[in-house]
Structures are given as C-alpha cells and as structure tokens.
Write an enzyme that holds these catalytic residues in place. Sequence first.
Site, mmCIF file in Angstrom:
data_model
loop_
_atom_site.group_PDB
_atom_site.id
_atom_site.type_symbol
_atom_site.label_atom_id
_atom_site.label_comp_id
_atom_site.label_asym_id
_atom_site.label_seq_id
_atom_site.Cartn_x
_atom_site.Cartn_y
_atom_site.Cartn_z
ATOM 1 N N LYS A 13 0.772 -1.145 -0.128
ATOM 2 C CA LYS A 13 -0.017 0.063 0.098
ATOM 3 C C LYS A 13 0.729 1.335 -0.008
ATOM 4 O O LYS A 13 0.472 2.305 -0.855
ATOM 5 C CB LYS A 13 -0.846 -0.093 1.261
ATOM 6 C CG LYS A 13 -1.807 1.306 1.556
ATOM 7 C CD LYS A 13 -2.739 1.085 2.490
ATOM 8 C CE LYS A 13 -1.985 0.713 3.825
ATOM 9 N NZ LYS A 13 -1.303 1.728 4.336
ATOM 10 N N ARG A 88 -8.842 4.104 9.161
ATOM 11 C CA ARG A 88 -8.460 2.710 9.613
ATOM 12 C C ARG A 88 -9.680 1.840 10.094
ATOM 13 O O ARG A 88 -9.696 0.633 9.996
ATOM 14 C CB ARG A 88 -7.575 2.786 10.928
ATOM 15 C CG ARG A 88 -6.072 2.848 10.239
ATOM 16 C CD ARG A 88 -5.115 2.543 11.671
ATOM 17 N NE ARG A 88 -3.743 3.023 11.645
ATOM 18 C CZ ARG A 88 -3.027 2.341 10.711
ATOM 19 N NH1 ARG A 88 -3.274 1.334 10.050
ATOM 20 N NH2 ARG A 88 -2.026 2.953 10.302
ATOM 21 N N ARG A 127 10.040 -11.872 5.242
ATOM 22 C CA ARG A 127 10.556 -10.530 5.358
ATOM 23 C C ARG A 127 11.998 -10.723 6.061
ATOM 24 O O ARG A 127 12.014 -11.385 7.301
ATOM 25 C CB ARG A 127 9.755 -9.556 5.742
ATOM 26 C CG ARG A 127 10.420 -8.165 5.572
ATOM 27 C CD ARG A 127 9.347 -7.277 5.126
ATOM 28 N NE ARG A 127 8.458 -6.833 6.246
ATOM 29 C CZ ARG A 127 7.262 -5.800 6.052
ATOM 30 N NH1 ARG A 127 6.983 -5.477 5.059
ATOM 31 N NH2 ARG A 127 6.616 -5.575 7.126
ATOM 32 N N ARG A 160 12.186 -9.552 11.825
ATOM 33 C CA ARG A 160 11.449 -8.680 12.926
ATOM 34 C C ARG A 160 10.415 -9.439 13.799
ATOM 35 O O ARG A 160 9.544 -10.254 13.154
ATOM 36 C CB ARG A 160 11.144 -7.219 12.427
ATOM 37 C CG ARG A 160 12.025 -6.217 11.893
ATOM 38 C CD ARG A 160 11.519 -5.115 11.467
ATOM 39 N NE ARG A 160 10.122 -5.124 10.648
ATOM 40 C CZ ARG A 160 9.383 -4.383 10.190
ATOM 41 N NH1 ARG A 160 9.976 -3.299 10.156
ATOM 42 N NH2 ARG A 160 8.480 -4.635 9.550
ATOM 43 N N ARG A 171 -1.765 -9.888 12.956
ATOM 44 C CA ARG A 171 -1.729 -8.687 12.215
ATOM 45 C C ARG A 171 -2.992 -8.765 11.137
ATOM 46 O O ARG A 171 -3.636 -7.740 10.988
ATOM 47 C CB ARG A 171 -0.473 -8.114 11.669
ATOM 48 C CG ARG A 171 0.529 -7.701 12.821
ATOM 49 C CD ARG A 171 1.640 -7.617 12.282
ATOM 50 N NE ARG A 171 2.107 -6.563 11.099
ATOM 51 C CZ ARG A 171 3.025 -6.596 10.104
ATOM 52 N NH1 ARG A 171 3.880 -7.790 10.202
ATOM 53 N NH2 ARG A 171 3.342 -5.564 9.264
#
Length: 220
Positions: A13, A88, A127, A160, A171
């Site tokens: 995004k 949001r 990631r 992370r 998430r």
Amino acid sequence: MYIILLGAPGAGKGTQATAIAQKLNLAHIASGDLFRQALEQGTGLGRQARVYMEKGELVPDEVTTQMILERMSAPDSEKGAVLDGFPRNLEQAKALDKALAGQSRAIDRIIAISVSEEELRKRLGGRRVCRQCQTVYNIVESPPEVGGKCDKCGGELYQRPDDTAETVKKRLEVYFEQTAPLIDYYRQKGKLIEVGGEGTIDEVTRRTVAALNEGELIAR
Ligand SMILES: [Zn+2]
C-alpha cells in the site's frame, strides 16, 4: 481528486500510494508521517495528540481526522491527495466524510489493493531486515546473494518480531476485522475500486491508474 488507498500489511500500500501520487501529481498523505511531523513541529493538534500518546492511549479519531483535514488543505493538496493509512476503521471513515461534507468536499475513490491471505503470509513471513543498514529483503521474492547476509554491507539479516508467523496471523486478523466494514461502507457508496495486488510494483500501479481512468476521474 481525493483517493483513499486500502491494503493489508504486505499488500504494498505505501509503495503504491507513493507511485500513484507521483503519477497523478497528487499529494501523498501518509498518516504515520503526519503524526511524526505534527509532534515534531509542535502544532496545536500535535500537542493534543502528544497528551494521549504520553499516557499510552490511542489518539482520538477527532484529533486524527482534524490532522488529516488540515493536511488536505495544504497548498500541495490543491489538486488532490492520496490518503495512506487513514481511515483505519468505519468510525474514522464516517468522521472523515462528515468533516469533508462540511467543507463541500468528498472522497472520490477508494482503491482496495487485494492480495490473497496466503500471498500476504508469504510476503510478510519471508521478510528479513539487515541489522546494520535496515535494508529489507524477502527470502522468497528478493533473497540476498549470500543466505542470511546483507548484499550492501554484509550485516546479519534477521526477522523482526512483527513478521513471525504467529504475529503475522494476528496482524492480518486485526486488519481484516477492521477493514471489512470499511470496504462495505465504500462499496455501498459506489466509490470502491478493487485492484489485484499481485505482480510487480509497476504492474499494480498501471492497473490502479487504468482503473481510475475507467472511472473517468482523470479525464480533464
Ligand atoms: Zn546491510
């Protein structure tokens, strides 16, 4: 032209918001940056936000909405803006619409970048970040030349805590829970455009601009 960009974590995004804003000559309003700037500059709204943040509380929707509106009135937003990271949830969307209506303005289009949950998990779970220079890699899509080592500085790559399988699942759950009503809301208003987020960054940007063109919004 005011555009809102929606997309799950890992959907690209932020990258698309930057690309589309550049292509259409619109301001890019990233809510995260906006908060940081308002705090740094110590604006009235920044000071208000700070009070909540220092107490460890969420900044109320009205404060955030006002911050967005103020930014949308800046000279570089005259031609329009791409909103990234706001709203949001449904409450924020309604607050934004109401405030804009009060100024005889409105959001023109909402672009939802859709990527399958499986693909999102792959992207986020793969990631890795360099401990030294923070370069981001993906062990599936953009692996380093030597496993576990940064191409640029040789630093160690790590995952992370935000990107571990369990956290990614959480998430995405939170995102879909908050965003589903938002997407319904804009769909009912006939302003929603869904764009497939799979493929290269350029492909997705082209797809998005084409979809906006179809809506004849850019015809002028
Ligand atoms: Zn590095």
